[in-house]
Write an enzyme that holds these catalytic residues in place. Sequence first.
Site, PDB file in Angstrom:
ATOM      1  N   GLY A  71     -40.635 -22.339 -48.663  1.00 14.78           N
ATOM      2  CA  GLY A  71     -40.795 -23.735 -48.265  1.00 14.78           C
ATOM      3  C   GLY A  71     -39.975 -24.093 -47.032  1.00 14.78           C
ATOM      4  N   THR A  72     -38.764 -23.561 -46.955  1.00 16.11           N
ATOM      5  CA  THR A  72     -37.872 -23.917 -45.844  1.00 16.11           C
ATOM      6  C   THR A  72     -38.464 -23.455 -44.512  1.00 16.11           C
ATOM      7  OG1 THR A  72     -35.978 -23.748 -47.316  1.00 16.11           O
ATOM      8  CG2 THR A  72     -35.526 -23.620 -44.951  1.00 16.11           C
ATOM      9  N   ASN A 152     -38.356 -33.568 -55.178  1.00 15.54           N
ATOM     10  CA  ASN A 152     -37.851 -32.548 -56.097  1.00 15.54           C
ATOM     11  C   ASN A 152     -36.745 -33.049 -57.006  1.00 15.54           C
ATOM     12  OD1 ASN A 152     -36.697 -32.527 -53.352  1.00 15.54           O
ATOM     13  ND2 ASN A 152     -35.229 -31.112 -54.206  1.00 15.54           N
ATOM     14  N   GLN A 180     -43.199 -28.915 -54.308  1.00 18.68           N
ATOM     15  CA  GLN A 180     -43.156 -29.220 -55.750  1.00 18.68           C
ATOM     16  C   GLN A 180     -44.544 -29.482 -56.334  1.00 18.68           C
ATOM     17  OE1 GLN A 180     -40.642 -28.979 -57.864  1.00 18.68           O
ATOM     18  NE2 GLN A 180     -39.024 -28.568 -56.384  1.00 18.68           N
ATOM     19  N   HIS A 202     -41.887 -19.291 -55.862  1.00 19.96           N
ATOM     20  CA  HIS A 202     -40.962 -19.300 -57.009  1.00 19.96           C
ATOM     21  C   HIS A 202     -40.947 -20.623 -57.769  1.00 19.96           C
ATOM     22  CE1 HIS A 202     -37.374 -21.426 -55.064  1.00 19.96           C
ATOM     23  NE2 HIS A 202     -38.179 -21.251 -54.036  1.00 19.96           N
ATOM     24  N   THR A 238     -43.160  -7.060 -40.494  1.00 21.19           N
ATOM     25  CA  THR A 238     -43.912  -6.450 -41.599  1.00 21.19           C
ATOM     26  C   THR A 238     -43.947  -7.404 -42.779  1.00 21.19           C
ATOM     27  OG1 THR A 238     -43.271  -4.274 -40.822  1.00 21.19           O
ATOM     28  CG2 THR A 238     -44.023  -4.413 -43.100  1.00 21.19           C
ATOM     29  N   CYS A 328     -29.692 -26.583 -53.929  1.00 24.55           N
ATOM     30  CA  CYS A 328     -28.613 -26.212 -53.022  1.00 24.55           C
ATOM     31  C   CYS A 328     -27.328 -26.974 -53.303  1.00 24.55           C
ATOM     32  CB  CYS A 328     -29.049 -26.418 -51.579  1.00 24.55           C
ATOM     33  SG  CYS A 328     -29.813 -27.996 -51.297  1.00 24.55           S
TER      34      CYS A 328
HETATM   35  C1  LIG Z   1     -39.289 -30.138 -52.100  1.00 26.09           C
HETATM   36  C2  LIG Z   1     -38.749 -28.828 -51.637  1.00 26.09           C
HETATM   37  N1  LIG Z   1     -38.922 -28.468 -50.359  1.00 26.09           N
HETATM   38  C3  LIG Z   1     -38.470 -27.299 -49.898  1.00 26.09           C
HETATM   39  C4  LIG Z   1     -37.796 -26.426 -50.714  1.00 26.09           C
HETATM   40  C5  LIG Z   1     -37.307 -25.129 -50.143  1.00 26.09           C
HETATM   41  O1  LIG Z   1     -38.067 -24.060 -50.603  1.00 26.09           O
HETATM   42  P1  LIG Z   1     -37.542 -22.549 -50.449  1.00 26.09           P
HETATM   43  O2  LIG Z   1     -36.264 -22.473 -51.221  1.00 26.09           O
HETATM   44  O3  LIG Z   1     -38.633 -21.714 -51.022  1.00 26.09           O
HETATM   45  O4  LIG Z   1     -37.335 -22.283 -49.023  1.00 26.09           O
HETATM   46  C6  LIG Z   1     -37.572 -26.760 -52.057  1.00 26.09           C
HETATM   47  C7  LIG Z   1     -36.810 -25.865 -52.962  1.00 26.09           C
HETATM   48  O5  LIG Z   1     -35.752 -26.227 -53.470  1.00 26.09           O
HETATM   49  C8  LIG Z   1     -38.072 -28.004 -52.541  1.00 26.09           C
HETATM   50  O6  LIG Z   1     -37.895 -28.382 -53.799  1.00 26.09           O
END
Ligand SMILES: Cc1ncc(COP(=O)(O)O)c(C=O)c1O
Length: 375
Positions: A71-72, A152, A180, A202, A238, A328
């Site tokens: 996601g990041t 989230n 989410q 995940h 890769t 985090c």
């Molecule tokens: C709403 C939201 N965006 C982004 C992320 C980041 O995802 P990732 O940890 O897979 O990079 C999260 C994960 O905590 C999330 O809940």
Amino acid sequence: MNRIYFDNAATTSLDAAVLDSMMPYFTTHFGNPSSIYSYGRESRLAIENARKTVAKLLNAHPAEIFFTSGGTESSNTAITAAVRDLGCKHIITSAIEHHATLHTVEHLRHANEAALSYVKLLPDGHIDLEDLERLLAESKEKSLVTLMHANNEIGNILDIHAVGNTCKKFSAIFHSDTVQTVGHFPFDLRNTPVHFITGAGHKFHGPKGVGMLYVNENVKIKPFVHGGSQERNMRAGTENLYGIVGFAKALELATANYETESAYIKDLKLYMIEQLQKNIQQVAFNGDVLGNSLYTVLNVSFPKTEKSEMILFNLDINNICASGGSACTSGADTGSHVIRAVNNDPNQVAVRFSFSKYNTKAEIDTVVGKLKELI
Ligand SMILES: Cc1ncc(COP(=O)(O)O)c(C=O)c1O
């Protein structure tokens, strides 16, 4: 050790069937997808089949799906591309976005690449859509709107269609962090007015370190990692072959079982609300808890006392995994930027419980019993 895992918004356990689908690519099918001999071509086929599966499940075109590390990376890419490649010089976001969005937009603002506005929030934590319309109407520059589909921490769900249509009216680019909701709700991207969405395996019983970025076919962005020709020249390196295979399998399973699993998890959430109200005085809930809200997330406020301030620590000692905010910051004493924005009551302590298909009402009874002792 009998651990109770109520932190499924942070991450979920890997499904056995997902692991099974990945195993051949850890062992026998290890060819590099870029190699031209058959061993490589088999790996390439696995990736392209995964892309087709994901595209079909989200009702998108395979060419609109890019696999990333999660996601990041997907949000960083979409937001940065909107500014650098699509000419957005004004970003509109909210104070309750994930740090993957907030730190990216702040970075772009500090680098003087874009101006930044925060849309107002309503008392229940939803986005004030009238304020969004006002910000767009007053903007002199082409805008990027980046608003998450579901929060989230408090679970509030955005009306993605309403926001998308407002963006359309002002020719703005719309990115939604759907980390989410992908794997938790059906998507129909052909009929959703959005330019970019994101996903992370995940969060729905797939592997960590793999995600996706949807880029609508009508927007053309530049490569985001330079090097080889992987991901159709957009993201070099890769590929995470087994991760990509697992991502598609997890999404397939989540979509097939959506009706039964979402009803089961929603029932758990409602049961926990009821049990907390019965057993703990002055319990309160953050966000639009019974309204437009994720069925997986329940954010609870307890009155602040010497005991309740230690709640996360004490839950941990009792083998109960829950979180004070997003993953985090969980366990850290910094507090949550989301809770600060929606409920800045210094006399309350917030805890997020988030559920999966593997949780049970018996676990909720145990957790509520413990909370009663600990509060
Ligand atoms: C709403 C939201 N965006 C982004 C992320 C980041 O995802 P990732 O940890 O897979 O990079 C999260 C994960 O905590 C999330 O809940």
